[in-house]
Design an enzyme around this catalytic site. Sequence first.
Site, short mmCIF file in Angstrom:
data_model
loop_
_atom_site.label_atom_id
_atom_site.label_comp_id
_atom_site.label_asym_id
_atom_site.label_seq_id
_atom_site.Cartn_x
_atom_site.Cartn_y
_atom_site.Cartn_z
N GLU A 350 39.09 33.23 28.81
CA GLU A 350 38.91 33.65 27.42
C GLU A 350 37.84 34.75 27.32
O GLU A 350 37.97 35.69 26.53
CB GLU A 350 38.50 32.45 26.56
N ASP A 433 43.19 36.68 33.50
CA ASP A 433 43.16 35.90 34.74
C ASP A 433 42.44 36.68 35.84
O ASP A 433 41.64 36.12 36.61
CB ASP A 433 44.58 35.56 35.20
#
Length: 489
Positions: A350, A433
């Site tokens: 996040e 990611d």
Amino acid sequence: MVFLISILEEYFSFLDKIEPNTLFYVLIIFTWIISIWQHYLAYRQYKNYKRHRTVPNELADVMTDEELKKARSYAIDKMRYNQIHSIFNEIETTILLLIGIFPWLWKKSGNILAKYNYNNHEILQSLIFISIITIYLTISNMPWSYYYHFILEEKHGFNKQTIKFFIKDNIKKLIVILTLVLPIVALLIKIIQIGGNYFFIYAWLFVTSISLIIAFIYPNYIAPLFDRYDPLREGELRSNIETLAAKINFPLAKIYVVEGSARSAHSNAYFYGFFKAKRIVLYDTLIKGYSIQETKDDNKEKQSNETQEKLSAEENTLTKRHTTDEQQTIKKKVDKGCESEEVLAVLCHEFGHWSLSHNIINLSISFINLFFVFTIFAALFKRSVLYQSFGFTTTQPILLGLLIIFQYVLLPYFEIYSFALTVLSRRFEFQADHFAVKLHYGDSLGRALKKLEIDNMAYPFSDYLYAKYHYSHPTLLERLKAIQSTKST
């Protein structure tokens, strides 16, 4: 700008040559073409679910054949439900349009006003119109929602709601929607009425401002009406989150845990807030063994000790042949969720969205798109053929112009726009990611993604075309492959 509108009005002049009835059926056909396309994709996915599969090598360490079978069953049930619900809504909407529901309801709204001597008051009539539709949609959707939560989700162990909670939740949603939507619509119609040639600019600025205001007030004042938010307790996890945030200069203000377990066993995490006041929200179902404290309970400490005793007792009796129902429930709660390091990895993902300005990019795209559609609306909303095609032969209500143009005329454009956003979102997920991997959370992120897949009973295989069109996130297998590829570079 006026010149641009003139050009667009000239471009759309071909609409005036189309018979209203012909235009009406063309717009209806557009909706069905898009629906058929969606059902085709769903059929491909359904065939994918029905195909026999074995646990992929990437998940062999966390998923059993039985868990794969359960995930497959859950996916099939959800797909059947969604398709039946979708077809029902499409048929219902088409029938209502064919019998002239919009002009009939508009007239009824006017009759209600006339009883109180409010004749020809377009804004009030529009608000009554919206209120009736919103109440109808809420009531008509409740049986579907009930089935989804109390039968489908209950069958697969996800529903945690009670009937009382469900009813209160729907009533609160209705009140909140009407409280927000009615004044916004009233002001928007007024702006269009008095805005002159540049009304679409003022309307765009108004809606943009409202979007930003709601983005601020929703998590702070509206979301707590539906779910309980508590500060994350002091401890190792909180300290590690604060350390990680400081390491990357994330402007962390507060960390909350939302009691998602009160309504569902699904888990999630996100952050919100503007500028230097970001808040992190973790679902209690995301954190292994975590439960929100009852801060107003005098016996809180005693209950906590009892819980620990139960957990310890359960761990000591796992090898016994006979396990009580109570112990099985405790074990299920302990086994689900992520360890501290894995929660950090999810948050690191996040943080990647924040660091790479993904939210700002998405906001900018949405505001540019909003300006574009308001410009198109300005070029179209005075064309009488649009209103006549939906049965409005003597009036041209602004609200109906907004509904017809945004819901039907621009439907093909919105479908393309939505697909483009999905493609962009998938790209952003890979980038986030990658950010986590570069901060050495690749292994932890991979484990967390696997656990969330198991906990949420997600089926790991998807039809390629369905996934490309619908999935805002890459599939788990795609993400694991990309994580491994990034680690090796």
